[in-house]
Design an enzyme around this catalytic site. Structure first.
Site, PDB file in Angstrom:
ATOM      1  N   ASP A  34     -11.109  16.511   3.699  1.00 52.37           N
ATOM      2  CA  ASP A  34     -11.127  15.533   2.641  1.00 52.37           C
ATOM      3  C   ASP A  34     -12.381  16.249   1.512  1.00 52.37           C
ATOM      4  OD1 ASP A  34     -10.558  12.342   2.492  1.00 52.37           O
ATOM      5  OD2 ASP A  34     -12.166  13.024   1.057  1.00 52.37           O
ATOM      6  N   SER A  86      -5.442   7.879  -6.399  1.00 54.34           N
ATOM      7  CA  SER A  86      -4.692   6.762  -6.061  1.00 54.34           C
ATOM      8  C   SER A  86      -4.848   5.611  -6.868  1.00 54.34           C
ATOM      9  CB  SER A  86      -5.169   6.506  -4.703  1.00 54.34           C
ATOM     10  OG  SER A  86      -6.381   5.738  -4.291  1.00 54.34           O
ATOM     11  N   THR A 101      -5.089  17.058  -8.606  1.00 52.19           N
ATOM     12  CA  THR A 101      -5.129  16.877  -7.346  1.00 52.19           C
ATOM     13  C   THR A 101      -3.729  16.432  -7.003  1.00 52.19           C
ATOM     14  OG1 THR A 101      -7.514  16.016  -7.590  1.00 52.19           O
ATOM     15  CG2 THR A 101      -5.895  15.350  -5.625  1.00 52.19           C
ATOM     16  N   THR A 134       4.298   6.861  -2.697  1.00 50.35           N
ATOM     17  CA  THR A 134       4.251   5.506  -3.080  1.00 50.35           C
ATOM     18  C   THR A 134       5.689   5.053  -3.390  1.00 50.35           C
ATOM     19  OG1 THR A 134       3.258   4.059  -4.689  1.00 50.35           O
ATOM     20  CG2 THR A 134       3.344   6.204  -5.269  1.00 50.35           C
ATOM     21  N   ASP A 135       5.836   3.678  -3.422  1.00 50.49           N
ATOM     22  CA  ASP A 135       7.036   3.115  -4.307  1.00 50.49           C
ATOM     23  C   ASP A 135       6.932   3.488  -5.510  1.00 50.49           C
ATOM     24  OD1 ASP A 135       4.966   1.051  -4.455  1.00 50.49           O
ATOM     25  OD2 ASP A 135       6.241  -0.617  -3.606  1.00 50.49           O
ATOM     26  N   TYR A 183      -0.443   7.755 -12.910  1.00 52.03           N
ATOM     27  CA  TYR A 183      -0.454   7.994 -11.327  1.00 52.03           C
ATOM     28  C   TYR A 183       0.875   8.228 -10.665  1.00 52.03           C
ATOM     29  CZ  TYR A 183      -0.401   6.318  -6.460  1.00 52.03           C
ATOM     30  OH  TYR A 183      -0.215   6.240  -5.200  1.00 52.03           O
ATOM     31  N   SER A 184       1.724   7.476 -10.846  1.00 53.73           N
ATOM     32  CA  SER A 184       2.940   7.524 -10.311  1.00 53.73           C
ATOM     33  C   SER A 184       3.940   8.862 -10.800  1.00 53.73           C
ATOM     34  CB  SER A 184       3.960   6.047 -10.486  1.00 53.73           C
ATOM     35  OG  SER A 184       4.227   5.829 -11.936  1.00 53.73           O
ATOM     36  N   HIS A 317       2.036  -1.783 -17.335  1.00 51.22           N
ATOM     37  CA  HIS A 317       1.953  -2.749 -16.123  1.00 51.22           C
ATOM     38  C   HIS A 317       3.247  -2.880 -15.435  1.00 51.22           C
ATOM     39  CE1 HIS A 317      -0.591  -5.950 -13.891  1.00 51.22           C
ATOM     40  NE2 HIS A 317       0.119  -5.156 -13.007  1.00 51.22           N
TER      41      HIS A 317
HETATM   42  P1  NAD Z   1      -7.707   6.480  -1.364  1.00 51.14           P
HETATM   43  O1  NAD Z   1      -8.005   6.755  -2.896  1.00 51.14           O
HETATM   44  O2  NAD Z   1      -8.437   5.193  -0.660  1.00 51.14           O
HETATM   45  O3  NAD Z   1      -8.353   7.991  -0.694  1.00 51.14           O
HETATM   46  C1  NAD Z   1      -7.868   9.273  -0.962  1.00 51.14           C
HETATM   47  C2  NAD Z   1      -8.523  10.246  -0.241  1.00 51.14           C
HETATM   48  O4  NAD Z   1      -8.322  11.269  -0.833  1.00 51.14           O
HETATM   49  C3  NAD Z   1     -10.097  10.114  -0.444  1.00 51.14           C
HETATM   50  O5  NAD Z   1     -10.632  10.226   0.913  1.00 51.14           O
HETATM   51  C4  NAD Z   1     -10.486  11.171  -1.235  1.00 51.14           C
HETATM   52  O6  NAD Z   1     -11.882  11.759  -0.980  1.00 51.14           O
HETATM   53  C5  NAD Z   1      -9.348  12.238  -0.970  1.00 51.14           C
HETATM   54  N1  NAD Z   1      -9.390  13.113  -1.935  1.00 51.14           N
HETATM   55  C6  NAD Z   1      -8.987  12.852  -3.151  1.00 51.14           C
HETATM   56  N2  NAD Z   1      -8.902  14.060  -4.083  1.00 51.14           N
HETATM   57  C7  NAD Z   1      -8.852  15.107  -3.006  1.00 51.14           C
HETATM   58  C8  NAD Z   1      -8.836  16.443  -3.098  1.00 51.14           C
HETATM   59  N3  NAD Z   1      -8.560  17.127  -4.542  1.00 51.14           N
HETATM   60  N4  NAD Z   1      -8.971  17.471  -1.966  1.00 51.14           N
HETATM   61  C9  NAD Z   1      -9.365  16.807  -0.886  1.00 51.14           C
HETATM   62  N5  NAD Z   1      -9.445  15.274  -0.745  1.00 51.14           N
HETATM   63  C10 NAD Z   1      -9.177  14.629  -1.750  1.00 51.14           C
HETATM   64  O7  NAD Z   1      -6.143   6.354  -1.443  1.00 51.14           O
HETATM   65  P2  NAD Z   1      -5.335   5.475  -0.444  1.00 51.14           P
HETATM   66  O8  NAD Z   1      -5.244   4.371  -0.880  1.00 51.14           O
HETATM   67  O9  NAD Z   1      -5.710   5.790   1.157  1.00 51.14           O
HETATM   68  O10 NAD Z   1      -3.872   6.279  -0.419  1.00 51.14           O
HETATM   69  C11 NAD Z   1      -3.651   7.493   0.461  1.00 51.14           C
HETATM   70  C12 NAD Z   1      -2.310   8.059   0.070  1.00 51.14           C
HETATM   71  O11 NAD Z   1      -1.377   7.061   0.332  1.00 51.14           O
HETATM   72  C13 NAD Z   1      -2.271   8.549  -1.243  1.00 51.14           C
HETATM   73  O12 NAD Z   1      -1.630   9.899  -1.488  1.00 51.14           O
HETATM   74  C14 NAD Z   1      -1.685   7.370  -2.149  1.00 51.14           C
HETATM   75  O13 NAD Z   1      -0.836   7.850  -3.207  1.00 51.14           O
HETATM   76  C15 NAD Z   1      -0.436   6.831  -0.844  1.00 51.14           C
HETATM   77  N6  NAD Z   1      -0.259   5.353  -0.997  1.00 51.14           N
HETATM   78  C16 NAD Z   1      -1.036   4.418  -1.453  1.00 51.14           C
HETATM   79  C17 NAD Z   1      -0.816   3.108  -1.340  1.00 51.14           C
HETATM   80  C18 NAD Z   1      -1.751   1.974  -1.328  1.00 51.14           C
HETATM   81  O14 NAD Z   1      -1.233   1.040  -1.609  1.00 51.14           O
HETATM   82  N7  NAD Z   1      -3.202   2.210  -1.431  1.00 51.14           N
HETATM   83  C19 NAD Z   1       0.576   2.823  -1.062  1.00 51.14           C
HETATM   84  C20 NAD Z   1       1.518   3.725  -1.050  1.00 51.14           C
HETATM   85  C21 NAD Z   1       1.192   4.991  -0.861  1.00 51.14           C
HETATM   86  P1  TYD Z   2      -3.807  -2.364  -7.432  1.00 42.42           P
HETATM   87  O1  TYD Z   2      -4.594  -2.929  -6.099  1.00 42.42           O
HETATM   88  O2  TYD Z   2      -4.530  -1.642  -8.576  1.00 42.42           O
HETATM   89  O3  TYD Z   2      -2.592  -1.544  -6.962  1.00 42.42           O
HETATM   90  P2  TYD Z   2      -1.364  -1.045  -7.852  1.00 42.42           P
HETATM   91  O4  TYD Z   2      -1.389  -0.966  -9.161  1.00 42.42           O
HETATM   92  O5  TYD Z   2      -1.193   0.191  -7.209  1.00 42.42           O
HETATM   93  O6  TYD Z   2      -0.222  -2.076  -7.501  1.00 42.42           O
HETATM   94  O7  TYD Z   2      -3.208  -3.643  -8.328  1.00 42.42           O
HETATM   95  C1  TYD Z   2      -2.367  -4.817  -7.676  1.00 42.42           C
HETATM   96  C2  TYD Z   2      -2.037  -5.641  -8.721  1.00 42.42           C
HETATM   97  O8  TYD Z   2      -3.112  -6.297  -9.204  1.00 42.42           O
HETATM   98  C3  TYD Z   2      -1.379  -4.697 -10.016  1.00 42.42           C
HETATM   99  O9  TYD Z   2      -0.167  -5.546 -10.314  1.00 42.42           O
HETATM  100  C4  TYD Z   2      -2.360  -5.158 -10.954  1.00 42.42           C
HETATM  101  C5  TYD Z   2      -3.389  -6.234 -10.613  1.00 42.42           C
HETATM  102  N1  TYD Z   2      -4.663  -6.344 -10.690  1.00 42.42           N
HETATM  103  C6  TYD Z   2      -5.592  -7.255 -11.450  1.00 42.42           C
HETATM  104  O10 TYD Z   2      -4.676  -8.320 -12.186  1.00 42.42           O
HETATM  105  N2  TYD Z   2      -6.691  -7.338 -11.726  1.00 42.42           N
HETATM  106  C7  TYD Z   2      -7.570  -6.251 -10.964  1.00 42.42           C
HETATM  107  O11 TYD Z   2      -8.637  -6.239 -11.375  1.00 42.42           O
HETATM  108  C8  TYD Z   2      -6.752  -5.118 -10.415  1.00 42.42           C
HETATM  109  C9  TYD Z   2      -7.694  -3.964  -9.826  1.00 42.42           C
HETATM  110  C10 TYD Z   2      -5.402  -5.150 -10.231  1.00 42.42           C
END
Ligand code: NAD
Ligand code: TYD
Length: 377
Positions: A34, A86, A101, A134-135, A183-184, A317
Site C-alpha cells: 500500500d 475510490s 493509479t 466495482t458495479d 472513477y468508473s 450522478h
Molecule cells: P479505499 O480508498 O478505502 O482504499 C484504497 C487503498 O489503496 C488505500 O489504502 C490507499 O492507500 C491504497 N492506494 C491508493 N493508491 C495507491 C497506489 N498508487 N499504490 C498503492 N496503494 C494505493 O478503497 P476501498 O473502498 O477499500 O476500495 C478498494 C477496492 O475495491 C477499489 O479497487 C475499489 O474500486 C473497489 N470497490 C470498492 C467499493 C466500495 O464500496 N468501497 C465497491 C466495489 C469495489
Molecule cells: P458514496 O458513498 O460516495 O458511494 P458511490 O458514489 O460510490 O455510490 O455515495 C453513496 C451515495 O450517497 C451516492 O448516491 C452519493 C450520495 N452521497 C450524498 O448524498 N452525500 C454525500 O455527502 C456523499 C458522500 C454521498
C-alpha cells in the site's frame, strides 16, 4: 498458493481482506502492499500487524521496478488487487490521479506479474491475478421498476423475489460497460486491461464487480461513515440532489468472504458480480442511520433528522446501481450473511465505539480536504 500480495490492504475493504487471509491461512505469507495515500491507514490492521505470516510493504503500484523486484524476492504466486483511488467526488475534481493509479497502476502490476511468472519453469501454473472492481463500470439503471414492484427493496427476501421476476433490471456479468464518472471510467479501463492480459498472454485472471460496501474502517468521505460522524457532532448532512438515488449495499465482511471464495474457487477468466440484494434510496438509508445513531447515543429517535441538508447534486450522478449476484451464489455457494438492519446496527456501533479512529482521521489533513470539498454546504 503460498505468497500472496494484497494491494490496497491498508484501505477500507483491503484491510478486511488482509485480516481474513492472515487469520484464516497461517500457511500463507500475506504481503500488504500500500502506498498509504490519504485513504490508507495502518491503524485498520493493528490487531494482526504482529502475526508471523503478515508483512507490510509501502509501495506505489505505479512503481514497476519496485513491484517486479518484490515479485522476485517474495516469489509471489497470487495477487489480490484492491489498491485504487475510490471516491467518485474526488474523481470529478482530479481525474488524472484516477487514471494514473487505477489504469496505469493496474497495468504496471499486470506487466510485472507477466514478466516474473513467464520467467518461471511452471509459468502461470498455480498463479492468479484477481482484480477487484466495482458495479459502477456498468453505468446506471433506471429508477422506475416494472409496475407492481415497490422500490426500494430493503429486505433480502423481497429483493430476491424481484431478481427472480425482473432479472433484466439488474447488472449481470454480461451487462455492457457504460461508465459515467472519471472513477468508473478508470475502473472500467483497468478491468479491460486485466481481461486483455488473459486473452493475449494467457495470464490466469479473475475480475469481480461489487456493489457499495459499508462497515467498519471506511474512510469518512463515503456516505455512511461521513453521516455517522456528522450526526455525532450535529453537523449538517449534505444529501446530493433529492436523495433519491439508489445503491445496493453489502456488508464489507461479506465482500471479503466473497473474495476469499472466488480467489480459491473461482474459474479463471471469469467475471463474478457481488451484491447485497439490498437496494436503498439514499434518503431512506440516511433516515435509518440517523435513527440508529440517535438511539445508540441515547438521543430521542429522529432528533437529528433536521440535520438533513439538500445540496447541489453530484455531477453525472448515477441514478441506480443494483447487482444480480446469482451466478456467484449458484456456482460458488456464496451469499450475503447479514440483513441490512443487522449490518447497519453493527456498523454504527463500531463507529461510535471507535471514536479515536475517526477523530484521528478527521483532524489534520483530512479536515482541510473536508472543508474544501463541502465548502458552503
Ligand atoms: P479505499 O480508498 O478505502 O482504499 C484504497 C487503498 O489503496 C488505500 O489504502 C490507499 O492507500 C491504497 N492506494 C491508493 N493508491 C495507491 C497506489 N498508487 N499504490 C498503492 N496503494 C494505493 O478503497 P476501498 O473502498 O477499500 O476500495 C478498494 C477496492 O475495491 C477499489 O479497487 C475499489 O474500486 C473497489 N470497490 C470498492 C467499493 C466500495 O464500496 N468501497 C465497491 C466495489 C469495489
Ligand atoms: P458514496 O458513498 O460516495 O458511494 P458511490 O458514489 O460510490 O455510490 O455515495 C453513496 C451515495 O450517497 C451516492 O448516491 C452519493 C450520495 N452521497 C450524498 O448524498 N452525500 C454525500 O455527502 C456523499 C458522500 C454521498
Amino acid at each position: 498458493m503460498k505468497n500472496i500480495v494484497i494491494t490496497g490492504g491498508a484501505g477500507f475493504i483491503g484491510s478486511h481482506v488482509v485480516r481474513l487471509f492472515v487469520n484464516k491461512y497461517p500457511e500463507y505469507k500475506i504481503i500488504n502492499l500500500d502506498k498509504l495515500t490519504y485513504a490508507g491507514n495502518l491503524a485498520n490492521l493493528k490487531d494482526i500487524e504482529d502475526k508471523p505470516n503478515y508483512k507490510f510493504v509501502k509501495m506505489d503500484i505505479c512503481d514497476f521496478d519496485a513491484f517486479y523486484k518484490l515479485m522476485q524476492d517474495e516469489q509471489i504466486d497470487g495477487i489480490i488487487h484492491l489498491a485504487a483511488e475510490s471516491h467518485v467526488d474526488r474523481s470529478i475534481k482530479d481525474p488524472f490521479t484516477f487514471a494514473r493509479t487505477n489504469v496505469m497502476g493496474t497495468l504496471s502490476l499486470l506487466q510485472a506479474a507477466k514478466l516474473y511468472w513467464e520467467s518461471l519453469p511452471e509459468k502461470y501454473e498455480g498463479k492468479r491475478f484477481y482484480h477487484i472492481s466495482t458495479d459502477e463500470v456498468y453505468g446506471a439503471l433506471e429508477m422506475t421498476h416494472p409496475e407492481g414492484v415497490p422500490a426500494p427493496f430493503s429486505t433480502k427476501a423481497s429483493s430476491e423475489a424481484q431478481h427472480e421476476a425482473y432479472g433484466e433490471d439488474f447488472f449481470v456479468e454480461t451487462t455492457k460497460y457504460n461508465p459515467h464518472s472519471p472513477y468508473s471510467a478508470s475502473k472500467a479501463s483497468s478491468d479491460h486491461f486485466v481481461r486483455a492480459y488473459h486473452d493475449t498472454y494467457g495470464m490466469p485472471t479473475i475480475v469481480t464487480n461489487c456493489s457499495n460496501n459499508y462497515g467498519p474502517y471506511q474512510f469518512p468521505e463515503k456516505l455512511i461513515p461521513l453521516f455517522i460522524n456528522n450526526i455525532r457532532h450535529r453537523k449538517p448532512l449534505p444529501v446530493y440532489g433529492k436523495g433519491e438515488n439508489v445503491r445496493d449495499w453489502l456488508y464489507v465482511e461479506d465482500h471479503a468472504r466473497a473474495i476469499d471464495t472466488i480467489f480459491h474457487n473461482g474459474k479463471i477468466a471469469e467475471t463474478y458480480n457481488i451484491g447485497g440484494f439490498n437496494e436503498w434510496k439514499n434518503i431512506d438509508i440516511i433516515k435509518v442511520v440517523i435513527n440508529t445513531v440517535d438511539r445508540l447515543l441515547g438521543r430521542a429517535e429522529g432528533e437529528d433528522l433536521d440535520l438533513i441538508t439538500y445540496v447541489t447534486d453530484r455531477l453525472g450522478h448515477d441514478a441506480r446501481y443494483a447487482i444480480d449476484s446469482r451466478k456467484l451464489q449458484s456456482e460458488l455457494g456464496w451469499e450475503p450473511s447479514l440483513q441490512f438492519e443487522e449490518g447497519i446496527e453493527k456498523t454504527v456501533k463500531w463507529y461510535l465505539e471507535n471514536e479515536e479512529w475517526m477523530d484521528d482521521i478527521t483532524s489534520g489533513d483530512y479536515e482541510k480536504y473536508y472543508d474544501d470539498m463541502y465548502k458552503g454546504r
